[in-house]
Design an enzyme around this catalytic site. Structure first.
Site, PDB file in Angstrom:
ATOM      1  N   LYS A 146     -41.853 -20.111 -86.869  1.00  0.00           N
ATOM      2  CA  LYS A 146     -40.697 -19.372 -86.342  1.00  0.00           C
ATOM      3  C   LYS A 146     -40.394 -19.660 -84.871  1.00  0.00           C
ATOM      4  O   LYS A 146     -39.234 -19.662 -84.463  1.00  0.00           O
ATOM      5  CB  LYS A 146     -40.891 -17.865 -86.545  1.00  0.00           C
ATOM      6  CG  LYS A 146     -40.750 -17.421 -87.994  1.00  0.00           C
ATOM      7  CD  LYS A 146     -40.875 -15.907 -88.075  1.00  0.00           C
ATOM      8  CE  LYS A 146     -40.660 -15.423 -89.494  1.00  0.00           C
ATOM      9  NZ  LYS A 146     -40.580 -13.953 -89.552  1.00  0.00           N
TER      10      LYS A 146
ATOM     11  N   ASP B 272     -34.552 -10.584 -89.195  1.00  0.00           N
ATOM     12  CA  ASP B 272     -35.527  -9.527 -89.518  1.00  0.00           C
ATOM     13  C   ASP B 272     -35.092  -8.152 -88.993  1.00  0.00           C
ATOM     14  O   ASP B 272     -35.203  -7.155 -89.693  1.00  0.00           O
ATOM     15  CB  ASP B 272     -36.902  -9.874 -88.927  1.00  0.00           C
ATOM     16  CG  ASP B 272     -37.606 -10.963 -89.721  1.00  0.00           C
ATOM     17  OD1 ASP B 272     -37.330 -11.097 -90.920  1.00  0.00           O
ATOM     18  OD2 ASP B 272     -38.434 -11.675 -89.123  1.00  0.00           O
TER      19      ASP B 272
END
Ligand code: ATR
Length: 291
Positions: free
Chosen positions: A74, A111
């Protein structure tokens, strides 16, 4: 993928991570593709550490519409993005990439929005605060940043206080909502009386731990507290079980997993897909698995 199978026109997306074998994302996206009758496919793409850039260039050159990115890539995906969404900048990481027609890589972090959407879908106003966020890792950062952007006063409590302080500083510099406040880990239970929302972002309660544990006792929780867990295996964690037994409202972690996936699907396939109870059953019906 539709029943016609893969063809030259099939739009492709996938999940880049290491490992990805147990991910639930292919099941989720391929179900949406089936439901909406889209000629597309979403495939697991195991890419070892250090190989992200070469993998992304190859996928881009092969005509992929984009990919999700999970552990351990990420942060590297953030660095490799040519264009970043505001959420990605706030989080310092990226979990959704779109390969634009001009050759650029567009990075987003879904997210935090996924969390906020899952709370709203559970019938709770995500902008009600204050909120106590347990943990200070990547998930805590995404969620705290999204709550801050919704003007919620966030409190951070982490076993290692220094990490919570670092995160609070980052959010105070980068965000335009109220600056988060840091609490001692040992004070989290006593602090519940002042909170409207409790969010567990630690791994405590996850399947596979030697004993089923809760990150926070709830005997001092006010009756209006909404308790959220981002752990989704098991779906009812020890924290959510205690909250339910006390009559508190709960938001399960599977909702965040489902809602965070919508942004990528909409980017690649052009439809904002619906999250419904059948999808919770389809994606949540076994143990283990990540992203
Ligand atoms: P992620 O990026 O998925 O959020 P992470 O960076 O590994 O994951 O963060 C995990 C979080 O769970 C951390 O806040 C960690 O606390 P520390 O910073 O003190 O390590 C927290 N955590 C994990 N196990 C824990 C435990 N047994 N007790 C308390 N906190 C725990």
């Amino acid at each position: 993928m539709t029943s016609r199978g893969l063809r030259g026109t099939t739009r492709l997306a996938g999940l880049v991570g290491w490992p990805v074998a147990h991910s639930r994302s292919p099941r989720l996206h391929n179900e949406w593709l089936r439901r909406y009758g889209i000629d597309g496919a979403y495939v697991p793409l195991p890419v070892p550490p250090g190989r992200l850039e070469v993998a992304l260039r190859g996928l881009q050159a092969s005509g992929f519409a984009g990919v999700n990115v999970t552990i351990p890539h990420k942060l590297e995906a953030f660095r490799l993005s040519d264009v970043l969404s505001d959420a990605a900048r706030r989080c310092g990481s990226v979990n959704t990439l779109r390969f634009a027609p001009d050759g650029s890589i567009v990075g987003d972090s879904s997210d935090g929005q996924g969390f906020v959407d899952s709370v709203r879908a559970a019938g709770v106003d995500p902008s009600r605060g204050p909120a106590l966020v347990l943990g200070a890792g990547g998930a805590a950062r995404a969620i705290a940043a999204a709550l801050q952007a919704a003007r919620v006063q966030v409190h951070l409590a982490n076993r290692t206080r220094a990490r919570a302080e670092e995160l609070a500083e980052l959010l105070a510099e980068g965000g335009d909502g109220p600056s988060p406040r840091v609490l001692d880990w040992g004070d989290r239970e006593a602090a519940l009386g002042d909170q409207a929302l409790l969010v567990n972002t630690t791994s405590i309660g996850m399947t596979g731990a030697s004993e089923a544990r809760s990150p926070c006792r709830l005997d001092q929780a006010p009756t209006g507290l909404v308790v959220c867990d981002i752990v989704y295996a098991p779906r009812v964690t020890p924290l959510l079980a205690e909250a339910g037994a006390r009559g508190l409202r709960t938001v399960e972690g599977l909702g965040m997993l489902l809602h965070q996936a919508r942004a990528g699907f909409a980017d690649w396939f052009g439809v904002d897909p619906a999250v419904d109870a059948a999808l919770f059953d389809l994606v949540g019906n076994d143990e283990g698995g990540t992203g």
